[in-house]
Design an enzyme around this catalytic site. Structure first.
Site, mmCIF file in Angstrom:
data_model
loop_
_atom_site.group_PDB
_atom_site.id
_atom_site.type_symbol
_atom_site.label_atom_id
_atom_site.label_comp_id
_atom_site.label_asym_id
_atom_site.label_seq_id
_atom_site.Cartn_x
_atom_site.Cartn_y
_atom_site.Cartn_z
ATOM 1 N N SER A 1 0.850 -1.200 0.000
ATOM 2 C CA SER A 1 0.000 0.000 0.000
ATOM 3 C C SER A 1 0.885 1.249 0.000
ATOM 4 C CB SER A 1 -0.886 0.010 1.244
ATOM 5 O OG SER A 1 -1.376 1.320 1.448
ATOM 6 N N MET B 1 -8.315 8.507 -0.652
ATOM 7 C CA MET B 1 -9.204 8.949 0.420
ATOM 8 C C MET B 1 -9.608 10.407 0.205
ATOM 9 S SD MET B 1 -7.232 7.285 3.666
ATOM 10 C CE MET B 1 -6.531 5.644 3.559
ATOM 11 N N MET C 1 -11.883 -5.338 4.930
ATOM 12 C CA MET C 1 -11.117 -4.384 5.726
ATOM 13 C C MET C 1 -10.886 -4.971 7.108
ATOM 14 S SD MET C 1 -10.267 -1.893 3.868
ATOM 15 C CE MET C 1 -9.579 -0.874 5.161
ATOM 16 N N ASP D 1 -6.983 -6.148 4.013
ATOM 17 C CA ASP D 1 -6.318 -4.843 4.002
ATOM 18 C C ASP D 1 -6.390 -4.213 5.397
ATOM 19 O OD1 ASP D 1 -6.962 -1.850 1.981
ATOM 20 O OD2 ASP D 1 -5.457 -2.317 3.484
HETATM 21 C C1 DX5 Z 1 -6.468 1.875 5.378
HETATM 22 C C2 DX5 Z 1 -5.929 1.412 4.050
HETATM 23 C C3 DX5 Z 1 -4.959 0.282 4.179
HETATM 24 C C4 DX5 Z 1 -3.760 0.661 4.940
HETATM 25 C C5 DX5 Z 1 -2.974 -0.547 5.274
HETATM 26 O O1 DX5 Z 1 -7.604 2.640 5.174
HETATM 27 O O2 DX5 Z 1 -6.982 0.947 3.260
HETATM 28 O O3 DX5 Z 1 -4.521 -0.138 2.880
HETATM 29 O O4 DX5 Z 1 -2.984 1.548 4.191
HETATM 30 O O5 DX5 Z 1 -1.931 -0.081 6.027
HETATM 31 P P1 DX5 Z 1 -1.203 -1.014 7.078
HETATM 32 O O6 DX5 Z 1 -0.699 -2.188 6.273
HETATM 33 O O7 DX5 Z 1 -0.124 -0.145 7.618
HETATM 34 O O8 DX5 Z 1 -2.223 -1.414 8.093
HETATM 35 ZN ZN ZN Z 2 -6.444 -0.012 1.112
#
Ligand code: DX5
Ligand code: ZN
Length: 217
Positions: free
Chosen positions: A7, A36, A136, A172
């Protein structure tokens, strides 16, 4: 083999092209763009411009995760920017079935993301309209959060629900050397990791670690 999707949210934004090159050479399969808007989630990150500026720098599969309200407004822009797959948040779409059709009509793979509290029943009537489900395992908005354990039974249940359909199960949030084996065992086929890769001194070793099949603890 499970796919690893670093990511970009956790990358060094002052050196994005180098960061992408590093993970591409380090064996990543996909590149995960966390988009975002500061409305659907309390953070603002990047737009189509960043995707298109990296498109010529990388041959990785571009996985665009839209954490934005009314994502239908930006599907074409992200397709033109070079997205291979666009994932929309179920909770951000009044007409989810239509949005998924719009993505596919643009010639792009379609994904749907479910927040931790959102039940799998949302998927019941769109199973043939999706190429990926994103579970998520943190509340969306920021990298570096703690993995939410209730994602594990949800992944297992999703695997049963999908059966042999050609639909990826992407997880994720909070993916690390500890949680990666657990989500793989539960049925994940694509792991998104930000902190566990870009937050490490050796991103290549971190990617290799996430790919290993065995439990590390
Ligand atoms: C959060 C994102 C994730 C996040 C993951 O809203 O969708 O992709 O960046 O980050 P880590 O791997 O640091 O939890
Ligand atoms: Zn993500």
């Amino acid at each position: 083999m499970v796919k690893i999707a670093p990511s970009l949210l956790s990358a060094d934004f002052s050196r994005l092209a180098e960061e992408v090159k590093k993970v591409e050479e380090g064996g990543a399969h996909w590149l995960h763009f966390d988009i975002m808007d500061g409305h659907f989630v309390p953070n603002i990150t990047m737009g189509p411009q960043v995707v298109s500026s990296l498109r010529s720098q990388s041959s990785l599969f571009f996985d665009v995760h839209l954490m934005i309200e009314k994502p239908e407004r930006y599907l074409e822009a992200f397709m033109r920017a070079g997205a291979d797959l666009i994932t929309v948040s179920a909770e951000a779409c009044t007409h989810l079935h239509r949005v998924l059709q719009m993505i596919r009509d643009l010639g792009v793979k379609a994904g749907v993301a479910l927040n931790p509290a959102t039940p799998l029943s949302v998927l019941e009537y769109i199973l043939s309209d999706i190429d990926l489900v994103l579970i998520m395992s943190v509340n969306p908005g920021f990298g570096g959060q703690k993995f939410i354990p209730s994602a594990l039974p949800k992944i297992r249940r999703l695997k049963e629900l999908l059966g042999d359909r050609p639909v990826h199960i992407q997880v994720d949030g909070g993916i690390s050397a500890e949680t990666a084996p657990l989500v793989k065992e539960a049925g994940a086929t694509v792991l998104v990791a930000g902190t566990a890769i870009f937050g490490e001194p050796d991103a290549v070793a971190a990617i290799k670690m996430l790919k290993t099949e065995k439990k590390l603890v």
